[in-house]
Design a protein around this motif. Structure first.
Motif, PDB file in Angstrom:
ATOM      1  N   ARG A 179       0.801  -1.232   0.000  1.00 38.59           N
ATOM      2  CA  ARG A 179       0.000   0.000   0.000  1.00 38.59           C
ATOM      3  C   ARG A 179       0.831   1.278   0.000  1.00 38.59           C
ATOM      4  O   ARG A 179       0.302   2.359   0.052  1.00 38.59           O
ATOM      5  CB  ARG A 179      -0.991   0.023   1.167  1.00 38.59           C
ATOM      6  N   SER A 180       2.138   1.154  -0.014  1.00 38.07           N
ATOM      7  CA  SER A 180       3.023   2.312   0.040  1.00 38.07           C
ATOM      8  C   SER A 180       3.431   2.743  -1.367  1.00 38.07           C
ATOM      9  O   SER A 180       3.593   1.908  -2.258  1.00 38.07           O
ATOM     10  CB  SER A 180       4.274   1.966   0.847  1.00 38.07           C
ATOM     11  N   VAL A 224       0.892   6.136   2.376  1.00 41.45           N
ATOM     12  CA  VAL A 224      -0.145   5.118   2.282  1.00 41.45           C
ATOM     13  C   VAL A 224      -1.424   5.923   2.175  1.00 41.45           C
ATOM     14  O   VAL A 224      -1.728   6.726   3.066  1.00 41.45           O
ATOM     15  CB  VAL A 224      -0.165   4.190   3.518  1.00 41.45           C
ATOM     16  N   LYS A 225      -2.121   5.757   1.065  1.00 40.31           N
ATOM     17  CA  LYS A 225      -3.236   6.641   0.705  1.00 40.31           C
ATOM     18  C   LYS A 225      -2.697   8.064   0.704  1.00 40.31           C
ATOM     19  O   LYS A 225      -1.736   8.347   0.008  1.00 40.31           O
ATOM     20  CB  LYS A 225      -4.436   6.439   1.610  1.00 40.31           C
ATOM     21  N   TRP A 238       5.644   2.914   8.761  1.00 39.03           N
ATOM     22  CA  TRP A 238       4.627   2.324   7.881  1.00 39.03           C
ATOM     23  C   TRP A 238       3.583   1.568   8.698  1.00 39.03           C
ATOM     24  O   TRP A 238       2.394   1.653   8.433  1.00 39.03           O
ATOM     25  CB  TRP A 238       5.341   1.415   6.874  1.00 39.03           C
ATOM     26  N   VAL A 257      -0.925   1.573   8.378  1.00 29.94           N
ATOM     27  CA  VAL A 257      -1.637   0.499   7.681  1.00 29.94           C
ATOM     28  C   VAL A 257      -2.415  -0.340   8.688  1.00 29.94           C
ATOM     29  O   VAL A 257      -2.094  -0.350   9.873  1.00 29.94           O
ATOM     30  CB  VAL A 257      -0.676  -0.407   6.855  1.00 29.94           C
TER      31      VAL A 257
END
Length: 119
Positions: free
Chosen positions: A16-17, A30-31, A98, A102
């Protein structure tokens, strides 16, 4: 001594990164949440870090870590001098930052795939 290149591949490979450049600065998101950012000259790395723990980190190692600027104190964030970190430490900070952004199921899957931590 850590460099941006020591962690770029990691930030780009975490689930997701993705990396972006904002005003010339490399950031990992992330997003829309930034969890790692580098200074323009790539000598400093800011990263997500628990607010309740950062004062102790900075007080214990002021030659390595700094509090964020006053306007960013509301965020879970701390800054580090990359030259004062070794590459393995820098990678650990990236992964820990991170983890803060998440879902837990994503971090569990990472832990299963990387039992010895980041490479």
């Amino acid at each position: 001594m850590a460099t941006v290149e020591d962690v770029r591949w990691l930030g780009s490979s975490l689930e997701r990164s993705y990396q972006v450049y904002v005003r010339g600065r490399l950031k990992f998101r992330v997003k829309q949440i930034v969890y790692v950012a580098f200074s323009l000259d790539e000598t400093e790395m800011g990263f997500a870090f628990p607010k309740e723990e950062r004062a102790a980190l900075v007080a214990a190692q002021p030659h390595r870590f700094r509090m964020p600027r006053p306007s960013d104190l509301r965020f879970n964030w701390v800054e580090a001098d990359l030259a004062a970190l070794n590459p393995a430490e820098a990678r650990e900070f990236v992964v820990d930052a991170w983890r803060m952004v998440v879902p837990k199921k994503v971090t569990r899957a990472y832990d299963l795939a990387h039992p010895d931590g980041p490479g």
